[in-house]
Scaffold this active site. Structure first.
Site, mmCIF file in Angstrom:
data_model
loop_
_atom_site.group_PDB
_atom_site.id
_atom_site.type_symbol
_atom_site.label_atom_id
_atom_site.label_comp_id
_atom_site.label_asym_id
_atom_site.label_seq_id
_atom_site.Cartn_x
_atom_site.Cartn_y
_atom_site.Cartn_z
ATOM 1 N N PHE A 181 0.420 -1.366 -0.374
ATOM 2 C CA PHE A 181 0.141 0.137 0.259
ATOM 3 C C PHE A 181 1.078 1.111 -0.197
ATOM 4 C CE2 PHE A 181 -2.948 3.817 2.146
ATOM 5 C CZ PHE A 181 -4.009 2.783 0.936
ATOM 6 N N ASP A 190 2.052 -5.177 8.472
ATOM 7 C CA ASP A 190 0.974 -3.886 8.403
ATOM 8 C C ASP A 190 -0.489 -4.831 8.521
ATOM 9 O OD1 ASP A 190 -1.524 -2.068 7.233
ATOM 10 O OD2 ASP A 190 -0.048 -1.162 6.315
ATOM 11 N N TYR A 205 -11.002 1.216 10.844
ATOM 12 C CA TYR A 205 -12.023 1.589 10.350
ATOM 13 C C TYR A 205 -12.409 0.655 9.334
ATOM 14 C CZ TYR A 205 -8.981 3.623 7.638
ATOM 15 O OH TYR A 205 -7.137 3.965 6.467
ATOM 16 N N LYS A 206 -11.657 -0.526 9.241
ATOM 17 C CA LYS A 206 -12.186 -1.548 8.089
ATOM 18 C C LYS A 206 -12.745 -2.443 8.631
ATOM 19 C CE LYS A 206 -7.977 -0.441 5.549
ATOM 20 N NZ LYS A 206 -8.485 -0.426 4.576
ATOM 21 N N ARG A 255 -12.712 -4.655 -6.632
ATOM 22 C CA ARG A 255 -12.366 -4.930 -5.845
ATOM 23 C C ARG A 255 -13.457 -5.615 -4.312
ATOM 24 N NH1 ARG A 255 -9.049 -2.500 -0.882
ATOM 25 N NH2 ARG A 255 -10.699 -1.004 -0.623
HETATM 26 C C1 LIG Z 1 -2.087 -2.226 3.848
HETATM 27 C C2 LIG Z 1 -3.047 -0.483 4.088
HETATM 28 N N1 LIG Z 1 -1.798 -0.062 5.110
HETATM 29 C C3 LIG Z 1 -2.686 1.911 5.640
HETATM 30 C C4 LIG Z 1 -3.772 2.130 4.636
HETATM 31 C C5 LIG Z 1 -4.172 3.315 5.776
HETATM 32 O O1 LIG Z 1 -3.531 4.473 6.226
HETATM 33 P P1 LIG Z 1 -4.551 5.305 7.220
HETATM 34 O O2 LIG Z 1 -5.501 4.925 7.355
HETATM 35 O O3 LIG Z 1 -3.097 6.584 7.881
HETATM 36 O O4 LIG Z 1 -4.844 6.438 5.788
HETATM 37 C C6 LIG Z 1 -4.396 1.462 3.923
HETATM 38 C C7 LIG Z 1 -5.430 2.025 3.550
HETATM 39 O O5 LIG Z 1 -6.727 2.223 2.866
HETATM 40 C C8 LIG Z 1 -4.063 0.312 3.218
HETATM 41 O O6 LIG Z 1 -4.665 -1.250 2.948
#
Ligand SMILES: Cc1ncc(COP(=O)(O)O)c(C=O)c1O
Length: 411
Positions: free
Chosen positions: A125, A196, A221-222, A370
């Site tokens: 990402f 991550d 938030y996911k 997706r």
């Molecule tokens: C793998 C991954 N890391 C980080 C993030 C987002 O990070 P942040 O919450 O800082 O916007 C996402 C967002 O979709 C993601 O898919």
């Protein structure tokens, strides 16, 4: 091939089926974007209303102690820890995933001062890569970001590598790493391992301690259903906590914040990863989502996720063969997270056509449709319906309209 009635029968037999009623989902929508923004738990509005009216309205500043606001980052962190195989005291809720990446990448480089390479994937990402690049610039350019593919990862691990930075489940393809095996390889080369978990926490069983992982971050938030912009979490393995130093030395990460000492002294362990005042309303919402996930058996969540994805993949293979739609996720269950992606030359327009028909997923550059699978609120019949609508859109080229090709700001 599975019929709609058979999908309905799977729903009747589904041990997780009751969770769906705990979420507020709009009628006529199949929501396949819980990997981007999780659905609203029905308990969240009332909880937030109570926190606002009673804890903030009546309690005012007293609520930091009276309602334990000050301990919320650790309390919710410990709960998330139970979902990802961490021990109490190893997870803290704070900031965004991006900011937590900054803290942990910097801490890892400090723990390996003689090494100068961060290994990550080109397909990671972007925020993970951008934060690493920004940090390297800040540190004077002495470090290098070495970008690999899953196939070249092993060869990139030499004695210069300080940190291996990977996303467990790839955001675009849904491809999942073998966490224990990759962590072992990173450790054999003397590097630290940072995972991550944005697309893993709350989506499938994760065993950070069992995998001997060093560091991790993830989103609220996911799959944790904490709400838009919910705070993120970070994990530091117990064995590293004495030597862990966060580069963001805010007052709430001080050993004694209310001494108001002009000299910074870090709080012990992960407590120093807190920077400033935590967002209490967002934390209260996140706790509801995390509590819901904790009620579910993650092994059952994983089984249902795979069954949902298998049903969808088989139906699409049958109905869309030769029509320009290619499975972009691994076909093997053990290599796939909780999402199914397809490549299509007009992926953006196809997704807009799906959304117009109530099937909400998202699009990722350059051509990826997706679809996130959230077993707590998806039914088998939802996936059956979504596959049928997708097949119809592809067969009739319903996506081929100018208004469906116009890109919005957020895709
Ligand atoms: C793998 C991954 N890391 C980080 C993030 C987002 O990070 P942040 O919450 O800082 O916007 C996402 C967002 O979709 C993601 O898919």
């Amino acid at each position: 091939m599975m019929t709609r009635d058979e999908a309905l029968a799977l729903d009747r037999a589904d041990a997780l089926a009751a969770f769906r009623a705990r979420f507020a989902l709009p009628d006529g929508v199949v929501y396949l974007d819980g990997n981007s923004l999780g659905a609203l738990p029905k308990a969240t509005p009332a909880r937030l209303a109570a926190v606002i009216a009673q804890e903030w309205g009546d309690g005012l500043i007293r609520s930091w102690n009276r309602h334990g606001w000050i301990d919320l980052p650790r309390r919710v962190g410990d709960k998330i820890g139970r979902l990802i195989g961490a021990r109490p005291g190893e997870v803290m809720v704070a900031d965004s995933t991006s900011v937590n990446l900054f803290k942990l990448i910097a801490a890892a480089l400090r723990l390996r001062p003689d090494r100068r390479v961060i290994v990550s994937e080109r397909e990671n990402f972007p925020t993970d890569l951008y934060v690493a690049q920004g940090l390297i610039e800040l540190l004077g350019g002495r470090h290098e970001l070495r970008l690999v593919t899953p196939n070249t990862l092993d060869a990139a691990l030499d004695d210069e590598v300080a940190l291996v930075l990977l996303t467990h489940v790839n955001y675009r393809s849904g491809r999942m790493h073998d966490m224990a095996a990759v962590t072992r390889r990173a450790h054999e080369s003397g590097a630290l391992m940072l995972w991550d978990l944005a697309h893993s926490a709350g989506a499938l069983p994760v065993d950070l301690a069992g995998s001997d992982a060093d560091l991790a971050v993830g989103c609220g938030y996911k799959y944790l259903n904490g709400g838009p912009g919910a705070p993120a979490f970070l994990y530091v393995a117990q064995r590293l906590q004495d030597s862990f130093r966060s580069p963001l030395t805010g007052w709430l990460g001080h050993a004694a914040p209310f001494d108001f000492d002009p000299l910074y002294r870090p709080a012990p362990g992960i407590a120093s990863a807190i920077v400033g005042t935590p967002p209490i309303l967002s934390l209260a919402a996140l706790e509801i989502g995390v509590d819901l996930a904790l009620e579910a058996d993650m092994a059952a969540v994983r089984r249902k996720s795979l069954a949902l994805s298998r049903l969808f993949i088989d139906l699409v293979a049958q109905d869309c063969a030769g029509l320009g739609l290619a499975l972009a996720s691994p076909a093997r269950d053990e290599e796939r997270g909780s999402q199914v992606s397809y490549a299509h030359d007009e992926g953006y327009a196809v997704m807009q056509a799906l959304i117009a028909r109530g099937v909400i997923g998202d699009f990722r550059q350059p051509d990826i449709i997706r679809l996130g699978l959230t077993p707590l609120y998806l039914r088998f019949v939802d996936l059956w319906n979504a596959a049928e609508i997708l097949a119809d859109i592809i067969a009739t080229r319903a996506w081929d309209k100018p208004e469906l090709k116009r890109r919005a700001k957020v895709v």
